[in-house]
Each structure stands twice: as structure tokens, then as C-alpha cells.
Design a protein around this motif. Structure first.
Motif, short mmCIF file in Angstrom:
data_model
loop_
_atom_site.label_atom_id
_atom_site.label_comp_id
_atom_site.label_asym_id
_atom_site.label_seq_id
_atom_site.Cartn_x
_atom_site.Cartn_y
_atom_site.Cartn_z
N THR A 183 23.90 -14.19 -12.08
CA THR A 183 23.89 -12.76 -12.40
C THR A 183 22.43 -12.29 -12.37
OG1 THR A 183 23.60 -13.13 -14.77
CG2 THR A 183 25.88 -13.02 -13.94
N THR A 184 22.24 -11.00 -12.31
CA THR A 184 20.87 -10.47 -12.36
C THR A 184 20.23 -10.83 -13.69
OG1 THR A 184 21.53 -8.65 -10.90
CG2 THR A 184 19.48 -8.38 -12.13
N GLU B 143 21.65 -3.41 -17.22
CA GLU B 143 22.92 -2.72 -16.95
C GLU B 143 22.82 -1.92 -15.65
OE1 GLU B 143 26.85 -1.68 -18.06
OE2 GLU B 143 25.48 -2.93 -19.21
N GLY B 144 23.60 -2.29 -14.67
CA GLY B 144 23.62 -1.60 -13.38
C GLY B 144 22.47 -1.93 -12.46
N LEU B 145 21.61 -2.85 -12.85
CA LEU B 145 20.46 -3.25 -12.04
C LEU B 145 20.89 -4.30 -11.01
CD1 LEU B 145 17.34 -3.05 -11.65
CD2 LEU B 145 17.17 -4.94 -13.28
N THR B 146 20.63 -4.03 -9.76
CA THR B 146 20.96 -5.01 -8.72
C THR B 146 19.79 -5.98 -8.55
OG1 THR B 146 19.98 -3.73 -6.91
CG2 THR B 146 22.31 -3.27 -7.46
N PRO B 147 20.06 -7.18 -8.05
CA PRO B 147 18.98 -8.13 -7.81
C PRO B 147 17.94 -7.57 -6.83
CG PRO B 147 21.09 -9.25 -7.68
CD PRO B 147 21.38 -7.79 -7.80
N GLY B 148 18.39 -6.85 -5.82
CA GLY B 148 17.46 -6.28 -4.85
C GLY B 148 16.52 -5.26 -5.46
N ARG B 149 17.09 -4.43 -6.31
CA ARG B 149 16.26 -3.41 -6.98
C ARG B 149 15.27 -4.07 -7.94
NH1 ARG B 149 17.55 2.48 -7.85
NH2 ARG B 149 16.08 3.08 -9.47
N GLY C 267 25.07 -14.07 -5.20
CA GLY C 267 26.22 -14.30 -6.07
C GLY C 267 26.19 -15.59 -6.85
N GLY D 31 21.36 -12.27 -5.80
CA GLY D 31 21.86 -11.42 -4.74
C GLY D 31 22.93 -12.09 -3.90
#
Length: 179
Positions: free
Chosen positions: A122-123, A49-55, A119, A117
Motif C-alpha cells: 500500500t502507499t 488518504e487518497g494519495l497514489t504512489p505516483g503522486r 500493487g 504502484g
């Protein structure tokens, strides 16, 4: 001969020159780092939840990088303790080879996160695919480890099965912990 073919041939020759202990070192650390990467991917999947691929990619790279540095340091210190001298150039090259080959386990998860990242996924999807890839990698490493072993075929299959089952057990435990 193409450059790619030439590089593959040089890598194959270098691999064939490794002693059994050196090959065992590479396989052992690859399994260890794969389990570490699997634990990270599963922990990230539990908090997507709220985690970006970059992070997610950054967390994976930092964790696996730290693990690889720990592996290198452990090899270095244990070598000095056992042999009472710093490693020779060849021994150092082997230690670096062990670490760099083990780092290859994160390539597919990073590709999947890169796709997320951009698109394409999804992560969560990228982390799920990473989980599958890492468990499959354990199976592949197990296969490479036992294919030439001078043991009965049924024992080879048993070792391979045990490695994949243990990988799946790690997945199950992480899901329980983060579920």
C-alpha cells in the motif's frame, strides 16, 4: 575484472582522493537531504488518504530535487563570495558530486513507492518503510562519518546514537504535527 567491479574500484579511488573537507561536505549534505526527505515522507504519511504512489513519488522527487538545487546554489554563491571567482572545473565537479551523492537518499523510498504502484504494498506501507529506511540511512551515514575518526570509541557511539535519536525525534515531531 567485471564492469561492476571496475566501477566500484574507480569510485573507491575517487573517494580516497577527496580531502577531509570534501568528504565532510558530502556527509553533511547527505544528512541534510535525508532529514528533508524524511520530513516529506512523514508529511505524506500524514495525508495518505487518497494519495497514489505516483503522486507521493512525484512530491518526493520535486521536494528533494529542489533541496538539491538549493544546496548547489548555496555552494556556488558561497564559493564566489569567499573566493571572488567562479569555481574551477575541479571545484565544480566537487559541488556536483556533493549534490548527486546526497540525492541517493531517495532511491529506497522511490523503490518502495514503485512497489506500491505495482500493487505489492500500500502507499502507507511504502511510506512507513521509507521512514524506516531513511532513519536507518542516518545511522549508516553516521557510522561512515565516525568509523575512521580519531576519537575514542565511546564518542563514536555517542555521535551515532545522537544522529539516530535526532532522526527519531523528527519522526515523533512529524507524527505530532500530522497525527
Amino acid at each position: 575484472m567485471s564492469r561492476a567491479t571496475d566501477r566500484r574500484e574507480r569510485r573507491r579511488r575517487r573517494r580516497d582522493q577527496l580531502t577531509p573537507d570534501q568528504r565532510a561536505d558530502r556527509l553533511k549534505e547527505r544528512v541534510y537531504v535525508t532529514f528533508a526527505a524524511l520530513a516529506v515522507v512523514l508529511a505524506l504519511r500524514g495525508h495518505v488518504e487518497g494519495l497514489t504512489p505516483g503522486r507521493a513519488a512525484t512530491t518526493l522527487v520535486i521536494t528533494v530535487g529542489g533541496t538539491l538545487l538549493a544546496v548547489f546554489l548555496a555552494d556556488l554563491v558561497s564559493h564566489v563570495v569567499v573566493h571572488n571567482h567562479l569555481p574551477t572545473r575541479a571545484e565544480s565537479r566537487h559541488m556536483v558530486g556533493v549534490v548527486s551523492s546526497a540525492g541517493g537518499v531517495v532511491v529506497l523510498p522511490l523503490v518502495f513507492l514503485w512497489l506500491a504502484g505495482r500493487g505489492t504494498w500500500t502507499t502507507a506501507g511504502a511510506l512507513t518503510a521509507s521512514t524506516v529506511a531513511l532513519v536507518a540511512s542516518l545511522g549508516l551515514v553516521g557510522y561512515v562519518a565516525v568509523r575512521r575518526a580519531a576519537i575514542p570509541t565511546w564518542q563514536k557511539w555517542l555521535l551515532l546514537l545522537a544522529e539516530v535519536v535526532l532522526g527519531m525525534a523528527v519522526v515523533a515531531l512529524e507524527v505530532l504535527a500530522h497525527g
